[in-house]
Design an enzyme around this catalytic site. Structure first.
Site, short mmCIF file in Angstrom:
data_model
loop_
_atom_site.label_atom_id
_atom_site.label_comp_id
_atom_site.label_asym_id
_atom_site.label_seq_id
_atom_site.Cartn_x
_atom_site.Cartn_y
_atom_site.Cartn_z
N HIS A 282 0.83 -1.20 0.00
CA HIS A 282 0.00 0.00 0.00
C HIS A 282 0.87 1.26 0.00
O HIS A 282 1.90 1.30 0.67
CB HIS A 282 -0.90 0.00 1.24
CG HIS A 282 -2.06 0.93 1.14
ND1 HIS A 282 -1.95 2.29 1.24
CD2 HIS A 282 -3.38 0.67 0.95
CE1 HIS A 282 -3.14 2.85 1.13
NE2 HIS A 282 -4.03 1.89 0.94
N GLY B 66 5.60 21.45 11.14
CA GLY B 66 6.84 20.75 11.47
C GLY B 66 7.74 20.49 10.27
O GLY B 66 8.52 19.53 10.28
N SER C 172 14.31 20.07 7.08
CA SER C 172 15.12 19.26 6.16
C SER C 172 15.19 17.82 6.67
O SER C 172 15.00 17.55 7.85
CB SER C 172 16.52 19.85 6.04
OG SER C 172 17.15 19.93 7.31
N GLY D 262 9.00 9.21 9.17
CA GLY D 262 8.33 9.66 7.96
C GLY D 262 7.41 10.83 8.28
O GLY D 262 7.59 11.52 9.30
#
Length: 559
Positions: free
Chosen positions: A83, A163, A166, A175
């Protein structure tokens, strides 16, 4: 009066480790007032969908705790699955169920997204109704490139809404998460009296929003860019296909209704029936996959009652039963509303209320040594019976032989009466809850001056609330008087005495609740506030007495 209830359906990037899934589920269960409704793991997708519901604040707290636990236990650097995904908590939608709008859910989703970013340092994309950018209403846009593409997106023009930063080791582990709000999605299958997948697909293409590819003389019609031109279906906010189910030996139209405010379930049912009939096929029943809000079945039941020119002001159970029978929800197996309706599932875990007792047991509990339920709860219950009698007269009038042309007139009155009955039944428990708050304040410690002051403030607040609830009972009960007058004057003459008894019950409810207002107000410290409350009680009592006298004059003139 109506509780605000929202549903949360987070998707976590873990479907193979039961211990991790259970730990995240426990984080949800740790919040009081939240009911975990479903946990659905998928091994191939390596993904678990959880569903929980409750009032907004507890649900938001449970969502936060679940995201936090997932961030601690799931490392996206080693995640693989079929998924699309971009984070340990991949997507987290808030869904309005009862007493709350999509816009309110969108604002709460933004608050939740900001908290997740601020406290957990997880980048958050706002999607669907909470999106800041129009293109990000589409989840696929937020998740473009999936987890593997985040390094190039974060910290740039395509960065997170909350939030954003980099790419670093922390972001690599968790993630990003998409947090948003959307309307309720219903997965439903319509059973057909055919085994033909082709015919089922044809019906699906007739009704689904996307429709089918347009053909002319057997050839595809294409636009200037060479893309196939689509002929839209008749139902907005729907996706559908046809398939054959070996287990049942029938073909079905399988549909997702992505926005029940645009296409309610009963509208989809009727439209699939129409499209099927046009092809010589009949819909034999309906299968709801998963859970639905209470409003879905209530709206459906009232829709089918109205088609029969029957009163819609019936008790909720009868309306739900009409929906179940009309759409054939029990064709493939027993349909238990308490296991399929979100609000009913939440009520099952909330503890037994007074109004769920039998009439006998409520009377016995009132007669016991317990000070609650007392006069306030009894007044509210008497008021509910008074409103119910007016509702009964309206329902009987709507179904009276020879009065068919007036069914809608009486149905509207019955719906008003049923609403008032429900509100007064709610006040039965609310009055006892208010009394319990007073008792809790009385039991507060009073050893120090600070404790004494805190107890005094709490008691004053509790006494004010204990006066407000029976005032609400008075005001709500009084709303039944115009209804009862109308039924005494214009309703079924054979039931005029019932309208009279209803009026007398309302008078008792109002005066009884007024006594409770005054005794509770006596403990309020502010003398001006006490006087104003008691003055309001006298005014409501006088208005009620005049209205009841008028109703009884009508009743006695007809008996």
């Amino acid at each position: 009066m109506q509780k605000k209830i929202i549903e949360c359906v987070p998707n976590f990037s873990e479907g193979r480790r039961p211990d991790v899934i259970e730990a995240i589920a426990d984080a949800v269960r740790s919040v009081s007032g939240v009911k975990l409704l479903d946990v659905d793991p998928g091994e191939a997708t390596n993904r678990t969908v959880m569903t929980f519901a409750g009032e907004p604040e507890p649900v938001m707290e449970a969502a936060f705790r679940a995201v936090k636990r997932a961030s601690e236990l799931i490392d996206m650097r080693s995640h693989k699955g079929a998924h699309p995904r971009m984070g340990a908590t991949d997507v987290l939608p808030l869904v309005p169920v009862q007493g709350i709008t999509l816009e309110e859910c969108a604002q709460r989703a933004r608050q939740l997204g900001r908290r997740i970013a601020d406290e957990l340092s997880i980048p958050v994309y706002a999607y669907e109704a909470s999106a800041f950018k129009p293109e990000r209403k589409n989840l696929a846009v937020c998740r473009q490139g999936e987890y593997e593409g985040l390094a190039a997106r974060l910290g740039g023009e395509d960065g997170a809404d909350f939030g954003d930063r980099s790419w670093d080791e922390a972001a690599a582990r968790t993630g990003a998460t998409a947090v948003g709000a959307r309307n309720f999605l219903i997965a439903v299958n319509f059973n057909l009296n055919t085994t033909s997948t082709r015919r089922a697909n044809a019906i699906a293409f007739d009704v689904r929003e996307k429709g089918r590819v347009l053909r002319k003389d057997g050839e595809l019609v294409k636009d200037a860019q060479g893309n196939p031109v689509m002929q839209p279906g008749t139902l907005p906010a729907t996706k559908a296909i046809g398939w054959f189910i070996e287990e049942y030996g029938i073909a079905q139209v399988s549909m997702n209704i992505t926005d029940i405010t645009r296409t309610p379930l009963h509208v989809a049912f009727d439209e699939v029936c129409r499209a099927a009939q046009a092809r010589g096929i009949r819909v034999t029943g309906t299968e709801i996959v998963g859970l639905v809000p209470r409003s879905v079945l209530i709206d459906a039941g009232k829709y089918f009652l109205a088609k029969q020119q029957r009163s819609c002001g019936l008790p909720e159970g009868e309306i739900v039963d009409m929906a179940v029978r009309s759409m054939g929800l029990a064709e493939l197996g027993a349909f238990e509303p308490k296991q399929k309706v979100i609000e009913y599932m939440l009520a099952e875990t909330a503890g037994k209320s007074l109004v769920e007792l039998t009439a006998r047991n409520l009377a016995y509990l009132t007669a016991s040594e317990s000070p609650a339920p007392g006069g306030g709860s009894v007044s509210a219950y008497i008021g509910a019976l008074g409103a119910a009698l007016g509702t009964m007269v309206a329902n009987l009038s709507s179904h009276k032989a020879g009065w068919d042309a007036r069914w809608k007139e009486f149905s509207d009155v019955a719906e008003q009466g049923q609403t008032l009955t429900d509100e007064l039944l709610h006040l039965v428990d609310a009055d006892t809850d208010a009394f319990n708050k007073v008792m809790e304040a009385i039991k507060m410690p009073k050893s120090t001056e600070a404790e004494k002051e805190a107890r005094r403030v709490a008691m004053d607040k509790a006494n004010e609330y204990a006066a407000e609830v029976p005032i609400a009972t008075m005001q709500t009960a009084m709303k039944a008087l115009p209804l009862l007058e109308q039924m005494a004057e214009k309703g079924n003459p054979a039931s005029v005495s019932d309208a009279g008894v209803g009026a007398l019950a309302i008078r008792t409810a109002v005066e009884g609740a007024g006594l409770n207002v005054k005794i509770n107000a006596a403990s309020i410290a502010d003398a001006d506030k006490r006087a104003a409350i008691c003055g309001r009680v006298d005014q409501l009592n006088a208005q009620t007495a005049d209205a009841v006298a008028k109703i009884m004059e009508i009743v006695n003139s007809k008996i």
